[in-house]
Design an enzyme around this catalytic site. Sequence first.
Site, mmCIF file in Angstrom:
data_model
loop_
_atom_site.group_PDB
_atom_site.id
_atom_site.type_symbol
_atom_site.label_atom_id
_atom_site.label_comp_id
_atom_site.label_asym_id
_atom_site.label_seq_id
_atom_site.Cartn_x
_atom_site.Cartn_y
_atom_site.Cartn_z
ATOM 1 C CG ASN A 237 6.608 -0.326 -0.714
ATOM 2 O OD1 ASN A 237 6.591 -0.590 -1.918
ATOM 3 N ND2 ASN A 237 5.678 -0.750 0.107
ATOM 4 N N GLY B 33 -7.938 20.543 19.358
ATOM 5 C CA GLY B 33 -7.601 21.943 19.101
ATOM 6 C C GLY B 33 -8.106 22.804 20.241
ATOM 7 N N GLY B 34 -8.141 24.091 20.021
ATOM 8 C CA GLY B 34 -8.551 25.004 21.078
ATOM 9 C C GLY B 34 -10.064 25.131 21.211
ATOM 10 C CD GLN C 181 -2.846 1.302 2.367
ATOM 11 O OE1 GLN C 181 -3.380 2.342 2.643
ATOM 12 N NE2 GLN C 181 -3.066 0.214 3.091
ATOM 13 C CD GLU D 158 -1.813 2.131 8.230
ATOM 14 O OE1 GLU D 158 -1.523 2.345 7.046
ATOM 15 O OE2 GLU D 158 -1.893 3.032 9.087
ATOM 16 C CG ASP E 142 0.536 0.851 4.678
ATOM 17 O OD1 ASP E 142 1.743 0.812 4.963
ATOM 18 O OD2 ASP E 142 -0.211 -0.128 4.769
ATOM 19 C CB THR F 4 15.048 -7.378 -10.662
ATOM 20 O OG1 THR F 4 14.657 -7.885 -9.390
ATOM 21 C CG2 THR F 4 13.982 -6.466 -11.211
ATOM 22 C CE LYS F 5 16.238 -11.372 -5.412
ATOM 23 N NZ LYS F 5 15.349 -12.031 -4.456
#
Length: 416
Positions: A96, A247-248, A17, A139, A168, A74-75
Amino acid sequence: MGKALEGIRVLDMTHVQSGPTCTQLLAWFGADVIKIERPGVGDATRGQLRDIPNVDSLYFTMLNHNKRSLTLDTKSAIGKKIFTRLIEECDVMVENFAPGVIDRMGFPWEKIQEINPRMIYASVKGFGPGPYEDCKVYENVAQCTGGAASTTGFLDGPPTVTGAQIGDSGTGLHLALGIVTALYHRERTGRGQRVECAMQDAVLNLCRVKMRDQQRLAHGPLKEYSQYGQGIPFGEATPRAGNDSGGGQPGWILKCKGWETDPNAYVYFITQAAVWGSICDLIGKPEWKTDPGYATPDARLDKIPHIFDVIEEWTKTLDKFEVMRICNPLNIPCGPVLSMKELAEEPSLRATGTVVEVDHPTRGTYLTVGNPIKLSASPSEVVRSPLLGEHTDEVLRTVVGLSDEEIAAAHQEGAV
Ligand code: COA
């Protein structure tokens, strides 16, 4: 009209993800994203949480729109040559994988730079340098290690993860910004660079206000937290705040008509100071406008839970949309708790392309979330995700520059 990232080619080594979220955004902005997948296997999510047998899962389709798929081992010897050519031809590489995977493939950053000094090499890992740098991360691990879980949930309950995929998708968003920033920098310098984003760091960045509160604790109780009004002492760390606003302006989730049977018959209600008078009138407490115990935000701080109990007696008489209809003209900030069903059916989200219906050759139509970032000169069209290896020959021919014979040989060797 050209797309914002037209002409940028992305070598997309991402899976699951976090990485796919990032490259999907780049693809929506017009980059040519070529997703590299293992021959015969592909991104593991193609087969995860399948709802229809032998069809790419929604997990995969909803994270891989507007991309091309190239299968490549890719190997293998041929795979390494093709991969090298792709590094030469692309502007950005995103991955990743678990720590060390790219190095083991034989393509550490130093080598990538050597092959293509203009390359921007972006990666997501669970952690930055330090004691956990070698760990695999998903995640919820990031939500726990980045401070979200310890500050989410109710005071008397356990740490809780949130449904928003801040580990993620949140990291993917950060990474995308890093990539376009590096592309901008390359315009001036001609050089690529490395962009790294750790999931722990991204979650912590999103929990910034909780680190704020951690430091405020040294100077006294956090008066806007409900636990202050309830007389519960604070400990050493930022506590879980339930549905407090953070928050305030105090806020809370309140029951609305039908809450007994509908799990989402709730509204988020904010008692913004500027509209306190309107709130008092609405809930039948006009005397609170002048009562010194209620008239000012400071005076109300130790009574917040009680005030929301009283407001809830009013919201319980109305459905959540009625509450919003009544409060909006009075500038009282509030929002109904919307279920995924309601969001999927919401016409205004369809109209803006935030919720999109997509046609897929093996799955039929499905709903997805489109690009939430709207560019006026580069609008996003959502194109279905690719089938595994759908663009292998096309990319080998037009990007890598292989002949038909070379492509046939690569297939025969099982390299693509
Ligand atoms: N050709 C050949 N080999 C390939 C390949 C390809 N096209 N694509 C992947 N592989 C191999 C890799 O080389 C690696 O092999 P190795 O470990 O023998 O070197 C292997 O496939 C799988 O890589 P890995 O990343 O370890 O997958 P995993 O399924 O074991 O772990 C994660 C998954 C997500 C936990 C891990 O990738 C990770 O921690 N990533 C970083 C953090 C992250 O993004 N997490 C969130 C994911 S949403």
